[in-house]
Design a protein around this motif. Structure first.
Motif, PDB file in Angstrom:
ATOM      1  N   TYR A  20      27.203  -5.677 -32.729  1.00 61.60           N
ATOM      2  CA  TYR A  20      27.265  -6.747 -31.724  1.00 61.60           C
ATOM      3  C   TYR A  20      27.030  -6.107 -30.360  1.00 61.60           C
ATOM      4  CZ  TYR A  20      28.858 -11.108 -29.617  1.00 61.60           C
ATOM      5  OH  TYR A  20      28.928 -12.287 -28.924  1.00 61.60           O
ATOM      6  N   SER A  22      26.053  -5.983 -26.042  1.00 58.03           N
ATOM      7  CA  SER A  22      26.554  -6.534 -24.783  1.00 58.03           C
ATOM      8  C   SER A  22      25.818  -7.816 -24.386  1.00 58.03           C
ATOM      9  CB  SER A  22      26.433  -5.499 -23.666  1.00 58.03           C
ATOM     10  OG  SER A  22      25.075  -5.124 -23.488  1.00 58.03           O
ATOM     11  N   ASN A  24      25.303 -10.225 -26.558  1.00 55.51           N
ATOM     12  CA  ASN A  24      25.737 -11.196 -27.565  1.00 55.51           C
ATOM     13  C   ASN A  24      24.727 -11.397 -28.690  1.00 55.51           C
ATOM     14  OD1 ASN A  24      28.125 -11.623 -26.123  1.00 55.51           O
ATOM     15  ND2 ASN A  24      27.159 -13.195 -24.866  1.00 55.51           N
ATOM     16  N   HIS A  25      23.999 -10.357 -29.010  1.00 56.31           N
ATOM     17  CA  HIS A  25      23.085 -10.356 -30.146  1.00 56.31           C
ATOM     18  C   HIS A  25      23.649  -9.456 -31.231  1.00 56.31           C
ATOM     19  CE1 HIS A  25      20.144 -11.395 -26.915  1.00 56.31           C
ATOM     20  NE2 HIS A  25      19.678 -12.186 -27.882  1.00 56.31           N
TER      21      HIS A  25
END
Length: 147
Positions: A20, A22, A24-25
């Motif tokens: 995960y 920074s 949000n992927h």
């Protein structure tokens, strides 16, 4: 109740770790034609894509396409395609992968602006569908069904 991991293992699924970021992927590592790369997992991307600047790195043979790509704030991008590629995600493989090639500079610019690493490409819904993928968001795992 049995855990999702145990349940899916009994159904012949393999798990792959997701990272995960920074931004949000979820990112994952995959091999294309035997070459390891970093990819964003994108359920909204219809096709698996690789940046045009990575054609030689992943030993791709490209063919110009009339299809225009769009996404992440960019539209009408020129594309090429590459057919009959081999992909490995963990233990899951496919030897007939068609890849869309286009300039991923807008994607990588956005990633690096948020202190994330650039990627080589995007794993799209085409692979997720073929692999009967299941994403465990809480455990950060991608499950792919063995053939």
């Amino acid at each position: 109740m049995s855990s999702l991991k145990k349940f899916l293992k009994n159904k012949n699924y393999y798990s792959v770790d997701l990272v995960y970021t920074s931004t949000n992927h979820f990112e994952l590592t995959a091999k294309i034609n035997g070459i390891q790369g970093r990819f964003i997992l994108d359920t909204g991307a219809s096709n698996t894509c690789i940046g045009l600047d990575k054609i030689d790195q992943f030993k791709l043979t490209s063919k110009t396409s009339d299809i225009k790509a769009a996404g992440a704030g960019a539209t009408d991008m020129e594309t090429s395609t590459s057919s009959k590629n081999h992909i490995e995600i963990g233990k899951w493989t496919n030897k007939k992968l068609k890849i869309v090639l286009f300039d991923l500079i807008h994607v990588n610019t956005a990633l690096t602006a948020h202190n994330a690493h650039p990627v080589d490409g995007i794993i799209g819904a085409d692979i997720l569908k073929k692999a009967k993928a299941i994403i465990d968001y809480n455990k950060k795992k991608l499950y792919l069904k063995a053939k």
